[in-house]
Design an enzyme around this catalytic site. Sequence first.
Site, PDB file in Angstrom:
ATOM      1  N   GLY A 100       0.813  -1.215   0.000  1.00 44.33           N
ATOM      2  CA  GLY A 100       0.000   0.000   0.000  1.00 44.33           C
ATOM      3  C   GLY A 100       0.843   1.259   0.000  1.00 44.33           C
ATOM      4  O   GLY A 100       1.017   1.885  -1.030  1.00 44.33           O
ATOM      5  N   SER A 196       4.302  -5.586  -3.807  1.00 43.77           N
ATOM      6  CA  SER A 196       4.121  -4.146  -3.880  1.00 43.77           C
ATOM      7  C   SER A 196       4.923  -3.438  -2.781  1.00 43.77           C
ATOM      8  O   SER A 196       6.125  -3.641  -2.664  1.00 43.77           O
ATOM      9  CB  SER A 196       2.631  -3.811  -3.819  1.00 43.77           C
ATOM     10  OG  SER A 196       2.409  -2.469  -4.197  1.00 43.77           O
ATOM     11  N   TYR A 197       4.263  -2.611  -1.926  1.00 40.43           N
ATOM     12  CA  TYR A 197       5.013  -1.932  -0.880  1.00 40.43           C
ATOM     13  C   TYR A 197       5.527  -2.904   0.183  1.00 40.43           C
ATOM     14  O   TYR A 197       6.375  -2.545   1.001  1.00 40.43           O
ATOM     15  CB  TYR A 197       4.181  -0.817  -0.235  1.00 40.43           C
ATOM     16  CG  TYR A 197       5.051   0.170   0.525  1.00 40.43           C
ATOM     17  CD1 TYR A 197       5.778   1.151  -0.150  1.00 40.43           C
ATOM     18  CD2 TYR A 197       5.184   0.095   1.909  1.00 40.43           C
ATOM     19  CE1 TYR A 197       6.607   2.027   0.539  1.00 40.43           C
ATOM     20  CE2 TYR A 197       6.005   0.974   2.605  1.00 40.43           C
ATOM     21  CZ  TYR A 197       6.717   1.934   1.912  1.00 40.43           C
ATOM     22  OH  TYR A 197       7.550   2.787   2.586  1.00 40.43           O
ATOM     23  N   ASP A 400       2.304  -5.145 -15.436  1.00 40.95           N
ATOM     24  CA  ASP A 400       2.004  -4.190 -14.362  1.00 40.95           C
ATOM     25  C   ASP A 400       2.721  -2.883 -14.666  1.00 40.95           C
ATOM     26  O   ASP A 400       3.929  -2.883 -14.908  1.00 40.95           O
ATOM     27  CB  ASP A 400       2.492  -4.759 -13.028  1.00 40.95           C
ATOM     28  CG  ASP A 400       2.418  -3.759 -11.876  1.00 40.95           C
ATOM     29  OD1 ASP A 400       1.526  -2.885 -11.906  1.00 40.95           O
ATOM     30  OD2 ASP A 400       3.241  -3.868 -10.955  1.00 40.95           O
ATOM     31  N   HIS A 452       0.059  -6.739 -11.518  1.00 42.27           N
ATOM     32  CA  HIS A 452       0.635  -6.419 -10.209  1.00 42.27           C
ATOM     33  C   HIS A 452       0.416  -7.547  -9.204  1.00 42.27           C
ATOM     34  O   HIS A 452       1.304  -7.862  -8.414  1.00 42.27           O
ATOM     35  CB  HIS A 452      -0.021  -5.130  -9.699  1.00 42.27           C
ATOM     36  CG  HIS A 452       0.651  -4.512  -8.519  1.00 42.27           C
ATOM     37  ND1 HIS A 452       1.909  -3.978  -8.571  1.00 42.27           N
ATOM     38  CD2 HIS A 452       0.231  -4.338  -7.235  1.00 42.27           C
ATOM     39  CE1 HIS A 452       2.245  -3.486  -7.394  1.00 42.27           C
ATOM     40  NE2 HIS A 452       1.242  -3.703  -6.551  1.00 42.27           N
TER      41      HIS A 452
END
Length: 478
Positions: A100, A196-197, A400, A452
């Site tokens: 996020g 991701s994060y 992505d 992603h």
Amino acid sequence: MAPEKMRVSLVLMILLMLLLVVASSASDHKQAEEEEEEEEEEEEEADRITALPGQPKVSFQQFSGYVTVNEVAARALFYWLTEAADEPSSKPLVVWLNGGPGCSSVAYGASEEIGPFRINRTASGLYLNKFSWNKLANLLFLETPAGVGFSYSNRSSDLLDTGDQRTAEDSLKFLIQWMERFPRYKKRELYLTGESYAGHYVPQLADAIVDYNSKSKNPINLRGFMVGNAVTDNYYDNLGTVTYWWSHAMISDETYRQLVNICDFRRQKESNECESLYYYAMDKEFGNIDQYNIYAPPCNNSDGSRTTRHSMRLPHQPYPMFRQLSGYDPCTEKYAEIYYNRPDVQKALHANTTRIPYKWTACSETLNRNWNDTDSSVLPIYRKLIAAGLRIWVFSGDVDSVVPVTATRYALAQLKLDTDIPWYPWYVKKQVGGWTEVYKGLTFATVRGAGHEVPLLKPRAALQLLTSFLAGQPLPSL
């Protein structure tokens, strides 16, 4: 009585008393151990999920609940454990984290990627994911930091003052205490995974565990980590993202030149002129696509409007989320937000027991807007953990545009690792699953046609990634 006999009697009496003391101490210790075991069993049993609403029958055990990581703030993290479908006692423990920052591992990892269940279109129930990673491992989904999903803090300022460091510290405290509740996992092989994060969360937590193990008499059996489409290094992530947009014809030559010339990708916050260029590219040149999977149609609502999906805008740092298009069918984020707000679902999960004063959401914009510390690069952590001998894999879905394959390749190139096995195509069911290169200390793999969320778009390929990763073997060639 002769003095000698008296001495012998006295010695015997002392020995007898010592034996009684030892026996009593052993008995007390055994009783304490039994009481501790009973307490652990009670805590575990209280977290047992008998069944979720609309859940198909399964043979594996599930548990969920809270672990308090800060007593003063009453800060508690929510978890969901789905044990392996077969022989769970012989399988490793795989922890999954979403990024996020501020997004839920229950919403994404558990419900639309690697968990055993998917949510149906009406959010009335669940159906089985035949490519669930619990075929190979016990899966522990952790909502971190506090403020994500069902995780909470009674100190409201925590939601306005968090970041990478506290996330790693709280996640480590969670693991230590969770293993006290589930002692059968204390010596189990542990692997950290995420996307991701979580490209920050996962190596930072691994680093915290390595430091903890160096001082602890009861080390955590961490063997390695694997991250996908991972935020890694501000400069190279941002340069690689803009390059991807241009190389995939998402932006014009002129916009690309302006972004490269005007934006300083090393800065913590871009200039207004640069920010305007990002918005122009997304609004005027991208068109009606899903940034997370550029070849997928967007998810449109029945009234013709577009469903928004939480996105991360450039530069790849935790600025307020730019709400962009969704594109996965079914629109699983919407279904998750309906399903996990149902009171019967929360009761079955032992969730929201303190009645959090806000609705459960897939991502917390409050956390995202108030993220107060972030590493500009986690490459130094990679170097440390490679030296520590951890197994490290990085994979990248190649359609992505949020954290694209070019960004990851640019970042990993800075490690300057020697090659063990040169670049080659790897296969799933006799089809090219992607491409891979094995370096000394790290394996990199692309996943062909995945966005992603690799396990959502290419579940069979993602399961093969996990299979090879856990085995410590290169991905299969034809």
